[in-house]
Design a protein around this motif. Structure first.
Motif, mmCIF file in Angstrom:
data_model
loop_
_atom_site.group_PDB
_atom_site.id
_atom_site.type_symbol
_atom_site.label_atom_id
_atom_site.label_comp_id
_atom_site.label_asym_id
_atom_site.label_seq_id
_atom_site.Cartn_x
_atom_site.Cartn_y
_atom_site.Cartn_z
ATOM 1 N N THR A 235 0.881 -1.101 -0.144
ATOM 2 C CA THR A 235 -0.109 -0.068 -0.211
ATOM 3 C C THR A 235 0.840 1.462 -0.036
ATOM 4 N N PRO A 236 1.822 1.465 0.857
ATOM 5 C CA PRO A 236 2.759 2.479 0.984
ATOM 6 C C PRO A 236 3.487 2.926 -0.511
ATOM 7 N N LEU A 237 3.562 1.671 -1.333
ATOM 8 C CA LEU A 237 4.421 1.587 -2.380
ATOM 9 C C LEU A 237 3.586 2.261 -3.507
ATOM 10 N N VAL A 238 2.347 1.755 -3.549
ATOM 11 C CA VAL A 238 1.240 2.330 -4.478
ATOM 12 C C VAL A 238 0.823 3.820 -4.360
ATOM 13 N N ASP A 239 1.056 4.040 -2.691
ATOM 14 C CA ASP A 239 0.791 5.371 -2.628
ATOM 15 C C ASP A 239 1.718 6.366 -3.499
ATOM 16 N N VAL A 240 3.150 6.002 -3.096
ATOM 17 C CA VAL A 240 4.217 6.932 -3.524
ATOM 18 C C VAL A 240 4.320 6.724 -4.947
ATOM 19 N N MET A 241 4.033 5.515 -5.749
ATOM 20 C CA MET A 241 3.898 5.700 -7.107
ATOM 21 C C MET A 241 2.851 6.674 -7.622
ATOM 22 N N LEU A 242 1.545 6.728 -7.194
ATOM 23 C CA LEU A 242 0.660 7.366 -7.696
ATOM 24 C C LEU A 242 0.957 8.741 -7.560
ATOM 25 N N VAL A 243 1.628 9.310 -6.331
ATOM 26 C CA VAL A 243 2.062 10.575 -6.050
ATOM 27 C C VAL A 243 3.200 10.956 -7.154
#
Length: 144
Positions: free
Chosen positions: A21-29
Motif C-alpha cells: 500500500t505505501p509503495l502504490v501511494d508513492v507511485m501514484l504521487v
C-alpha cells in the motif's frame, strides 16, 4: 484469541508478505507529479520563431538609424555618440518631433549584446516605440 495466550500455538506467526500500500501511494504521487510537470516543460520549449523575409527595407523619410559597431560604439545616422547619456539626449530630441519616426538598429554581427541592450533601453527611456532590426538575409543554396 487473547493477547496473553497461555498456549504459544495460538499466537499468529510472522507475516510473510510485503505491505504494498505505501509503495502504490508513492507511485501514484509520482505519476501525478509527472503528469503535471511534463506539459509545462514541453510548453516552454515550443517557441515559434518568426520566418525570415526577403523584402527590402523601405526607409520612411526621417527614419533614424542607430549603428552599433563591433567594439560596441553607437552612432546616430552615422554620427558617433560619446556615451549613453548623449544617445538618450539625441533620442529624446527625435521623440519630441511632431511625427515620431521609426528607429532602425543596424548592429554588427560581433557587437556585444550589452551594447544592443543599452541602445534598446535608451530608446525606451526616450519614449520611442517603433524599433526594428536591420539584418542581412541569409545566403540561400540554389537548387541544381
Amino acid at each position: 484469541m487473547s493477547l496473553f495466550a497461555e498456549d504459544a500455538d495460538e499466537l499468529p506467526g510472522p507475516l510473510a508478505g510485503i505491505n504494498t500500500t505505501p509503495l502504490v501511494d508513492v507511485m501514484l504521487v509520482l505519476l501525478i507529479i509527472f503528469l503535471i510537470t511534463v506539459p509545462v516543460v514541453v510548453a516552454q520549449g515550443g517557441i515559434r520563431l518568426p520566418r525570415e523575409t526577403t523584402r527590402a527595407v523601405v526607409e520612411e523619410p526621417g527614419t533614424v538609424t542607430l549603428g552599433i559597431a563591433r567594439e560596441g560604439t553607437v552612432s546616430l545616422n552615422g554620427v558617433p555618440l560619446a556615451d549613453t547619456n548623449a544617445l538618450i539626449g539625441a533620442l529624446r530630441a527625435v521623440a519630441a518631433r511632431a511625427v515620431v519616426p521609426a528607429v532602425h538598429v543596424r548592429a554588427d554581427v560581433e557587437a556585444p549584446y550589452a551594447a544592443v541592450g543599452r541602445v534598446l533601453a535608451a530608446c525606451r527611456t526616450a519614449g520611442l516605440q517603433r524599433i526594428g532590426f536591420v539584418t542581412q538575409p541569409a545566403a540561400r543554396e540554389r537548387a541544381p
